[in-house]
Design an enzyme around this catalytic site. Sequence first.
Site, PDB file in Angstrom:
ATOM      1  N   ALA A   1      35.897  13.421  39.141  1.00 51.74           N
ATOM      2  CA  ALA A   1      34.624  14.032  39.508  1.00 51.74           C
ATOM      3  C   ALA A   1      34.238  13.744  40.957  1.00 51.74           C
ATOM      4  CB  ALA A   1      33.542  13.546  38.555  1.00 51.74           C
ATOM      5  N   ASP A   2      35.180  13.244  41.750  1.00 48.77           N
ATOM      6  CA  ASP A   2      34.902  12.906  43.144  1.00 48.77           C
ATOM      7  C   ASP A   2      36.064  13.350  44.034  1.00 48.77           C
ATOM      8  OD1 ASP A   2      33.527  11.803  45.296  1.00 48.77           O
ATOM      9  OD2 ASP A   2      34.316   9.784  44.963  1.00 48.77           O
ATOM     10  N   PRO A   3      36.393  14.661  44.031  1.00 51.80           N
ATOM     11  CA  PRO A   3      37.602  15.120  44.728  1.00 51.80           C
ATOM     12  C   PRO A   3      37.389  15.469  46.206  1.00 51.80           C
ATOM     13  CG  PRO A   3      36.671  16.933  43.545  1.00 51.80           C
ATOM     14  CD  PRO A   3      35.791  15.733  43.268  1.00 51.80           C
TER      15      PRO A   3
ATOM     16  N   ASN B   1      39.967  11.400  49.076  1.00 51.84           N
ATOM     17  CA  ASN B   1      40.638  11.025  47.828  1.00 51.84           C
ATOM     18  C   ASN B   1      41.900  11.846  47.587  1.00 51.84           C
ATOM     19  OD1 ASN B   1      38.870   8.996  47.184  1.00 51.84           O
ATOM     20  ND2 ASN B   1      37.631  10.236  45.820  1.00 51.84           N
TER      21      ASN B   1
END
Length: 82
Positions: A36-38, A42
């Site tokens: 949920a943090d692309p 990352n």
Amino acid sequence: TDAAALRALGIDADALVRDLSEAFATQIMKEGRFNADPHPGNILVEKTTGTAVLLDFGLTKVLPEPVRVSVSRLVVAAAEHD
């Protein structure tokens, strides 16, 4: 996000985007869980192979089965212009 660096390394940006899209689609539509943090920090690209490397799965979400199926149907309908 550095297109010039990718070109300099001979990395096929279209293939990279295709691979990343497939990875995220698999996470969401098949596995029902996803990073949920692309953000770009990352995602790394292995310089010699052009392989995408996904990092930091500290923030993941699980999709309930009905949501996963609905998202999958929506993507298929959009792809088929339905």
